[in-house]
Design a protein around this motif. Structure first.
Motif, mmCIF file in Angstrom:
data_model
loop_
_atom_site.group_PDB
_atom_site.id
_atom_site.type_symbol
_atom_site.label_atom_id
_atom_site.label_comp_id
_atom_site.label_asym_id
_atom_site.label_seq_id
_atom_site.Cartn_x
_atom_site.Cartn_y
_atom_site.Cartn_z
ATOM 1 N N LEU A 182 0.831 -1.201 0.000
ATOM 2 C CA LEU A 182 0.000 0.000 0.000
ATOM 3 C C LEU A 182 0.866 1.252 0.000
ATOM 4 O O LEU A 182 0.646 2.177 -0.780
ATOM 5 N N TRP A 183 1.883 1.280 0.856
ATOM 6 C CA TRP A 183 2.786 2.440 0.897
ATOM 7 C C TRP A 183 3.542 2.594 -0.423
ATOM 8 O O TRP A 183 3.732 3.704 -0.913
ATOM 9 N N LEU A 184 3.961 1.485 -1.003
ATOM 10 C CA LEU A 184 4.683 1.538 -2.268
ATOM 11 C C LEU A 184 3.792 2.098 -3.377
ATOM 12 O O LEU A 184 4.203 2.975 -4.138
ATOM 13 N N ARG A 185 2.552 1.599 -3.451
ATOM 14 C CA ARG A 185 1.609 2.088 -4.471
ATOM 15 C C ARG A 185 1.299 3.567 -4.296
ATOM 16 O O ARG A 185 1.077 4.287 -5.269
ATOM 17 N N THR B 219 2.486 8.903 0.179
ATOM 18 C CA THR B 219 1.433 9.811 0.625
ATOM 19 C C THR B 219 0.091 9.114 0.438
ATOM 20 O O THR B 219 -0.292 8.805 -0.687
ATOM 21 N N LEU B 220 -0.605 8.870 1.554
ATOM 22 C CA LEU B 220 -1.868 8.150 1.490
ATOM 23 C C LEU B 220 -3.045 9.092 1.295
ATOM 24 O O LEU B 220 -3.129 10.131 1.956
ATOM 25 N N SER B 221 -3.954 8.709 0.398
ATOM 26 C CA SER B 221 -5.208 9.450 0.235
ATOM 27 C C SER B 221 -6.110 9.108 1.420
ATOM 28 O O SER B 221 -5.799 8.223 2.225
ATOM 29 N N GLN C 258 -7.000 5.499 1.204
ATOM 30 C CA GLN C 258 -5.854 4.651 1.529
ATOM 31 C C GLN C 258 -5.552 4.676 3.026
ATOM 32 O O GLN C 258 -5.155 3.666 3.597
ATOM 33 N N ARG C 259 -5.764 5.832 3.683
ATOM 34 C CA ARG C 259 -5.554 5.910 5.142
ATOM 35 C C ARG C 259 -6.530 5.007 5.872
ATOM 36 O O ARG C 259 -6.168 4.361 6.853
ATOM 37 N N GLU C 260 -7.769 4.968 5.397
ATOM 38 C CA GLU C 260 -8.770 4.083 6.002
ATOM 39 C C GLU C 260 -8.352 2.627 5.838
ATOM 40 O O GLU C 260 -8.473 1.829 6.767
ATOM 41 N N GLU C 261 -7.851 2.268 4.647
ATOM 42 C CA GLU C 261 -7.367 0.908 4.406
ATOM 43 C C GLU C 261 -6.164 0.609 5.302
ATOM 44 O O GLU C 261 -6.063 -0.461 5.888
ATOM 45 N N TYR C 262 -5.259 1.578 5.428
ATOM 46 C CA TYR C 262 -4.076 1.419 6.270
ATOM 47 C C TYR C 262 -4.476 1.162 7.724
ATOM 48 O O TYR C 262 -3.950 0.251 8.368
#
Length: 62
Positions: free
Chosen positions: A27-30, A34-36, A39-43
């Motif tokens: 996820l971080w690599l993709r 910088t997480l949207s 993506q933060r919710e997924e993280y």
């Protein structure tokens, strides 16, 4: 007759902490570092899953 449904979510398969960690790294690599918001919710979900899958370490005395 009234029927009720369970509102709890059950995990179909449990993954190891290592498997979840690999998904977190991907996820971080993709994201390019910088997480949207999505993506933060997924993280956050993945971190909770990772913590639940991690072996528990006994508290160490200082």
């Amino acid at each position: 007759m009234l029927h009720t449904m369970s509102t709890t979510v059950e995990t179909v398969t449990e993954r190891s902490a290592d498997e979840v960690n690999e998904e977190i790294r991907a996820l971080w690599l993709r994201s390019g570092g910088t997480l949207s918001t999505e993506q933060r919710e997924e993280y956050q979900r993945l971190v909770l899953e990772w913590a639940a899958a991690s072996p528990h370490q006994p508290d160490q005395a200082a």
